[in-house]
Design a protein around this motif. Structure first.
Motif, PDB file in Angstrom:
ATOM      1  N   ALA A 123       0.993  -1.148  -0.184  1.00 61.03           N
ATOM      2  CA  ALA A 123       0.076  -0.030   0.037  1.00 61.03           C
ATOM      3  C   ALA A 123       0.722   1.152   0.084  1.00 61.03           C
ATOM      4  CB  ALA A 123      -0.855   0.056   1.249  1.00 61.03           C
ATOM      5  N   ALA A 124       2.085   1.320   0.840  1.00 64.46           N
ATOM      6  CA  ALA A 124       2.609   2.394   0.719  1.00 64.46           C
ATOM      7  C   ALA A 124       3.345   2.585  -0.568  1.00 64.46           C
ATOM      8  CB  ALA A 124       3.680   2.025   1.928  1.00 64.46           C
ATOM      9  N   ALA A 125       4.045   1.676  -1.018  1.00 61.01           N
ATOM     10  CA  ALA A 125       4.545   1.739  -2.474  1.00 61.01           C
ATOM     11  C   ALA A 125       3.710   2.270  -3.390  1.00 61.01           C
ATOM     12  CB  ALA A 125       5.051   0.359  -2.883  1.00 61.01           C
ATOM     13  N   ASP A 126       2.564   1.814  -3.568  1.00 57.88           N
ATOM     14  CA  ASP A 126       1.505   2.456  -4.522  1.00 57.88           C
ATOM     15  C   ASP A 126       1.180   3.974  -4.181  1.00 57.88           C
ATOM     16  OD1 ASP A 126       1.351   0.426  -6.236  1.00 57.88           O
ATOM     17  OD2 ASP A 126      -0.372  -0.454  -5.337  1.00 57.88           O
ATOM     18  N   ALA A 127       1.076   4.306  -2.900  1.00 60.17           N
ATOM     19  CA  ALA A 127       0.575   5.448  -2.477  1.00 60.17           C
ATOM     20  C   ALA A 127       2.044   6.558  -2.807  1.00 60.17           C
ATOM     21  CB  ALA A 127       0.462   5.531  -0.932  1.00 60.17           C
ATOM     22  N   GLU A 128       3.185   6.124  -2.552  1.00 57.52           N
ATOM     23  CA  GLU A 128       4.476   6.895  -2.828  1.00 57.52           C
ATOM     24  C   GLU A 128       4.621   6.907  -4.473  1.00 57.52           C
ATOM     25  OE1 GLU A 128       7.366   5.554   0.918  1.00 57.52           O
ATOM     26  OE2 GLU A 128       7.375   4.432  -1.182  1.00 57.52           O
ATOM     27  N   GLU A 129       4.062   6.037  -5.092  1.00 59.00           N
ATOM     28  CA  GLU A 129       4.260   6.311  -6.709  1.00 59.00           C
ATOM     29  C   GLU A 129       3.186   7.352  -7.273  1.00 59.00           C
ATOM     30  OE1 GLU A 129       5.249   5.399 -10.657  1.00 59.00           O
ATOM     31  OE2 GLU A 129       6.164   5.264  -8.866  1.00 59.00           O
ATOM     32  N   ILE A 130       2.029   7.419  -6.388  1.00 55.77           N
ATOM     33  CA  ILE A 130       0.922   8.444  -6.805  1.00 55.77           C
ATOM     34  C   ILE A 130       1.515   9.908  -6.252  1.00 55.77           C
ATOM     35  CG2 ILE A 130      -1.298   9.234  -6.543  1.00 55.77           C
ATOM     36  CD1 ILE A 130      -2.002   6.203  -6.089  1.00 55.77           C
ATOM     37  N   ILE A 131       1.982   9.986  -5.187  1.00 51.63           N
ATOM     38  CA  ILE A 131       2.345  11.139  -4.519  1.00 51.63           C
ATOM     39  C   ILE A 131       3.341  11.746  -4.996  1.00 51.63           C
ATOM     40  CG2 ILE A 131       3.026  11.962  -2.286  1.00 51.63           C
ATOM     41  CD1 ILE A 131       1.275  10.137  -0.926  1.00 51.63           C
ATOM     42  N   TYR A 132       4.748  10.981  -5.146  1.00 50.55           N
ATOM     43  CA  TYR A 132       5.979  11.562  -5.643  1.00 50.55           C
ATOM     44  C   TYR A 132       6.421  11.438  -6.971  1.00 50.55           C
ATOM     45  CZ  TYR A 132       6.249  11.061  -0.593  1.00 50.55           C
ATOM     46  OH  TYR A 132       6.220  11.299   0.738  1.00 50.55           O
ATOM     47  N   ASN A 133       5.650  10.715  -7.788  1.00 47.82           N
ATOM     48  CA  ASN A 133       5.720  10.596  -9.262  1.00 47.82           C
ATOM     49  C   ASN A 133       4.502  10.913 -10.209  1.00 47.82           C
ATOM     50  OD1 ASN A 133       8.455   9.600  -9.002  1.00 47.82           O
ATOM     51  ND2 ASN A 133       7.604   7.592  -8.680  1.00 47.82           N
ATOM     52  N   GLY A 134       3.425  11.168  -9.521  1.00 49.48           N
ATOM     53  CA  GLY A 134       2.180  11.660 -10.357  1.00 49.48           C
ATOM     54  C   GLY A 134       1.961  13.171 -10.443  1.00 49.48           C
ATOM     55  N   PRO A 135       1.221  13.408 -11.362  1.00 51.18           N
ATOM     56  CA  PRO A 135       1.319  14.974 -11.615  1.00 51.18           C
ATOM     57  C   PRO A 135      -0.009  15.625 -10.939  1.00 51.18           C
ATOM     58  CG  PRO A 135      -0.003  13.643 -13.276  1.00 51.18           C
ATOM     59  CD  PRO A 135       0.516  12.518 -12.188  1.00 51.18           C
ATOM     60  N   PHE A 136       0.175  15.490  -9.701  1.00 54.44           N
ATOM     61  CA  PHE A 136      -0.925  16.140  -8.557  1.00 54.44           C
ATOM     62  C   PHE A 136      -0.028  16.785  -7.580  1.00 54.44           C
ATOM     63  CE2 PHE A 136      -2.395  12.061 -10.503  1.00 54.44           C
ATOM     64  CZ  PHE A 136      -3.457  12.250 -11.117  1.00 54.44           C
ATOM     65  N   ASN A 137      -0.954  17.733  -7.235  1.00 56.75           N
ATOM     66  CA  ASN A 137      -0.599  18.548  -6.014  1.00 56.75           C
ATOM     67  C   ASN A 137      -1.824  18.697  -5.059  1.00 56.75           C
ATOM     68  OD1 ASN A 137       2.457  19.192  -6.604  1.00 56.75           O
ATOM     69  ND2 ASN A 137       1.329  20.045  -8.525  1.00 56.75           N
ATOM     70  N   LEU A 138      -1.257  19.084  -3.815  1.00 58.48           N
ATOM     71  CA  LEU A 138      -2.609  19.393  -2.899  1.00 58.48           C
ATOM     72  C   LEU A 138      -3.068  20.603  -3.297  1.00 58.48           C
ATOM     73  CD1 LEU A 138      -1.613  18.402   0.823  1.00 58.48           C
ATOM     74  CD2 LEU A 138      -3.322  17.465  -0.563  1.00 58.48           C
ATOM     75  N   GLU A 139      -4.414  21.024  -3.328  1.00 60.67           N
ATOM     76  CA  GLU A 139      -4.581  22.297  -3.582  1.00 60.67           C
ATOM     77  C   GLU A 139      -4.393  23.451  -2.404  1.00 60.67           C
ATOM     78  OE1 GLU A 139      -6.318  24.380  -6.136  1.00 60.67           O
ATOM     79  OE2 GLU A 139      -5.832  22.718  -7.473  1.00 60.67           O
ATOM     80  N   PRO A 140      -4.011  24.489  -2.448  1.00 54.34           N
ATOM     81  CA  PRO A 140      -3.662  25.224  -1.381  1.00 54.34           C
ATOM     82  C   PRO A 140      -5.050  25.535  -0.204  1.00 54.34           C
ATOM     83  CG  PRO A 140      -2.896  26.201  -3.150  1.00 54.34           C
ATOM     84  CD  PRO A 140      -3.513  25.071  -3.968  1.00 54.34           C
ATOM     85  N   VAL A 141      -6.186  25.465  -1.146  1.00 54.41           N
ATOM     86  CA  VAL A 141      -7.454  25.653  -0.503  1.00 54.41           C
ATOM     87  C   VAL A 141      -8.392  24.352  -0.714  1.00 54.41           C
ATOM     88  CG1 VAL A 141      -9.728  26.735  -0.132  1.00 54.41           C
ATOM     89  CG2 VAL A 141      -7.394  28.087  -0.757  1.00 54.41           C
ATOM     90  N   TYR A 142      -8.542  23.724   0.547  1.00 56.25           N
ATOM     91  CA  TYR A 142      -9.369  22.481   0.450  1.00 56.25           C
ATOM     92  C   TYR A 142     -10.606  22.535  -0.470  1.00 56.25           C
ATOM     93  CZ  TYR A 142     -12.261  18.699   2.641  1.00 56.25           C
ATOM     94  OH  TYR A 142     -13.177  17.789   2.668  1.00 56.25           O
ATOM     95  N   ARG A 143     -11.552  23.729  -0.304  1.00 58.71           N
ATOM     96  CA  ARG A 143     -12.624  23.968  -0.764  1.00 58.71           C
ATOM     97  C   ARG A 143     -12.612  23.863  -2.317  1.00 58.71           C
ATOM     98  NH1 ARG A 143     -18.165  23.856  -0.182  1.00 58.71           N
ATOM     99  NH2 ARG A 143     -19.443  25.468  -0.913  1.00 58.71           N
ATOM    100  N   ASP A 144     -11.452  24.344  -2.841  1.00 59.14           N
ATOM    101  CA  ASP A 144     -11.229  24.467  -4.319  1.00 59.14           C
ATOM    102  C   ASP A 144     -11.559  23.090  -5.050  1.00 59.14           C
ATOM    103  OD1 ASP A 144     -11.105  26.950  -4.198  1.00 59.14           O
ATOM    104  OD2 ASP A 144      -8.912  26.990  -4.681  1.00 59.14           O
ATOM    105  N   ASN A 145     -11.380  21.971  -4.274  1.00 64.53           N
ATOM    106  CA  ASN A 145     -11.507  20.670  -4.971  1.00 64.53           C
ATOM    107  C   ASN A 145     -13.043  20.371  -5.240  1.00 64.53           C
ATOM    108  OD1 ASN A 145      -8.855  19.676  -4.839  1.00 64.53           O
ATOM    109  ND2 ASN A 145      -9.068  19.613  -2.685  1.00 64.53           N
ATOM    110  N   PHE A 146     -14.017  21.087  -4.590  1.00 64.25           N
ATOM    111  CA  PHE A 146     -15.220  20.661  -4.671  1.00 64.25           C
ATOM    112  C   PHE A 146     -16.165  21.874  -5.119  1.00 64.25           C
ATOM    113  CE2 PHE A 146     -13.309  18.789  -1.188  1.00 64.25           C
ATOM    114  CZ  PHE A 146     -13.110  17.439  -1.593  1.00 64.25           C
TER     115      PHE A 146
END
Length: 544
Positions: free
Chosen positions: A236-259
């Motif tokens: 589970a950690a390995a797949d999560a790390e692949e998404i977090i560190y190699n994927g094209p995604f970043n946390l939105e600075p404002v949580y609300r903006d995702n919705f």
């Protein structure tokens, strides 16, 4: 909502009847001479056909289906019976009190949603496999990934389910064990992940990518001990790390903006279903949760149903009731969003609470407020104002019509309709970060786990970072971050809290615990109509 190839060509494919072979012998009346042989020539034509498979996801955002059974069976959401409203034969109370019955129509609706999606994928996979076209391989992989998503949800909800991957099969299927379904999903994902697209752009928006498939596999591993009896935290950690560190995604600075209404620009969302109030109906939360009078708050074209409410204790996990005693108790006199230590959780945007106003800014009134309402607002000389109270007096038979913080996670459009245009978030990076934190915590790496959880707390607002981590903190933080994203029931089961007694609502005529317990309740029953239609199916243990 973002226009993408699947969405824009969906209306075309729905108007065409293809000469696909089905598993029945019904005679089909043909309205077009377009066939699989002469239609699937270009990438656009393949994508238009894919639209039918993706349209199967449209049931996620409405009442009485898969989202409802997951949320109402958790400690997040309840629908109180409000006088003559929302009793509905007791099916809603059954879900919340864990008194599941196989004839509850919500289970049948969920089953039909899941196997409708699986069937559409199987049909298109068969059609694409029969083509002599080099373009078909990539689209088959995409359809297999979408089928995995439906099977993952079905296995999580019902456990021992039929495994059907051949659209031409004519025999009634039998149950496969949860272990067998898990093994199938793991094998499928290993084969198709290398074949899926990795880009995050308009061509992949709303479609299965490598990252969405990795999210499914990460969740399989995260819950592996529940599904199979064997933990898989390292995987589970390995797949999560692949998404977090190699994927094209970043946390939105404002949580609300995702919705927000136009949330297609989110850098955090990994997979969404693109709803639209004109062209892609089915996202009805504005109707499901808001008070009847809220029509005038948002100038809606239709009157809401005053249904879904947030459980008071869950709401209080954001606002500490010890520091804000006004947020609970039989007398509720207001809401303090700011705690006494000055910290504010920006995720309180998940809720609508407090006084409500008309679209022009004037006070919204509720002439139907009950005489039993403990706030005394029914004596207001200007009319009883609408005020959403976190406090819930009881869930049956006389829940107060203004009780319960309402679901505010997705922005409601002023002048909107019963159908929302926000894109429904299925997977996002915030979930991956907390999943990695949990996997690291289980593996003994509490330092990295703390750093990851505090990333989420920092984004949430001016919150003090955690200095220690335990099961209770981790589960609570997942709850605050992932509210109504169809993860809470699964999380409660994984943290071994699902069998705990729910809170004792005041006024409830139940001398025993508020919900039934037993490990069999971690699976929903196979719907009774399915058992009657297919004698090869067997009911899940504990429901016979």
């Amino acid at each position: 909502m973002k226009i993408n190839p699947i969405y824009s060509l969906l209306t075309f494919v729905l108007g065409v009847t293809f000469t696909f072979q089905s598993c029945t012998d019904l005679d089909e009346e043909l309205f077009s001479d377009i066939t699989a042989d002469n239609f699937f020539q270009t990438e656009e034509e393949f994508i238009s056909a894919l639209g039918r498979a993706y349209q199967s996801l449209a049931g996620l955002g409405n009442h009485s289906g898969l989202w409802s059974i997951n949320e109402l069976a958790s400690d997040e959401i309840v629908i109180a019976t409000k006088g003559g409203d929302w009793f509905d034969g007791g099916v809603l109370l059954q879900l919340h009190q864990h008194e599941f019955l196989p004839d509850n129509p919500f289970f049948q609706n969920s089953w039909n949603f899941l196997y409708g999606g699986i069937n559409n994928c199987n049909r298109l996979i068969l059609s694409f496999e029969q083509l002599d076209n080099p373009n078909s391989a990539a689209f088959i992989a995409e359809l297999r990934a979408l089928r995995v998503l439906f099977y993952y949800w079905a296995m999580d909800a019902f456990g021992n389910i039929p495994l059907v991957i051949d659209f031409t099969a004519t025999e009634s299927p039998t149950n496969s064990s949860r272990q067998d379904i898990y093994n199938f999903l793991q094998s499928e994902l290993a084969e198709i992940i290398p074949l899926l697209p990795v880009a995050k752009d308009g061509t992949t928006y709303g479609r299965m990518t490598k990252w969405a498939a990795l999210m499914i596999r990460m969740k399989l591993y995260l819950n592996a001990e529940v599904y199979t009896g064997t933990p898989r935290w390292t995987e589970a950690a390995a797949d999560a790390e692949e998404i977090i560190y190699n994927g094209p995604f970043n946390l939105e600075p404002v949580y609300r903006d995702n919705f927000v209404i136009n949330n297609a620009s989110s850098n955090e969302n990994i997979l969404v279903y693109p709803y639209d109030k004109v062209f892609a109906h089915g996202f009805n939360w504005v109707m499901m949760t808001l008070h009847i009078a809220s029509q005038f708050s948002f100038n809606l074209t239709e009157q809401p149903w005053n249904g879904y409410q947030t459980v008071q204790e869950f709401y209080n996990s954001y606002v500490d009731p010890d520091q804000n005693p006004g947020t609970q108790g039989p007398v509720w006199k207001g809401l303090a969003l700011e705690q006494t230590d000055g910290t504010i959780d920006g995720r309180l945007s998940n809720f609508l609470v407090g006084p409500q106003y008309r679209d022009d800014g004037s006070r919204l009134e509720d002439p139907g407020v009950e005489p039993l309402d403990p706030t005394g607002r029914n004596g207001d000389p200007d009319g009883p104002p609408v005020t959403f109270m976190p406090y819930i007096n009881e869930i049956w038979p006389n829940g107060l019509r203004q009780s319960g913080a309402r679901i505010g996670k997705y922005e409601f459009e002023r002048g909107g309709t019963a159908n929302m245009s926000n894109d429904f978030v299925i997977f996002r990076l915030g979930d991956a970060i907390l999943s990695l934190a949990e996997a690291k915590y289980r593996l003994g790496d509490t330092g990295e786990a703390l750093d990851l959880v505090n990333q989420i707390r920092e984004r949430a607002g001016n919150l003090d970072p955690f200095t220690t981590l335990d099961d209770e903190k981790l589960l609570a933080e997942r709850g605050r971050e992932m509210y109504v994203e169809m993860t809470r029931r699964q999380d409660l089961i994984r943290f071994k809290k699902y069998g705990s007694a729910w809170w004792p609502y005041q006024g409830m005529n139940r001398p025993k615990r508020v919900h039934s317990t037993g490990s069999h309740l971690e699976l929903f029953p196979i719907p009774e109509p399915q058992l009657l239609a297919n004698p090869n199916l067997k009911q899940n243990p504990g429901y016979n």
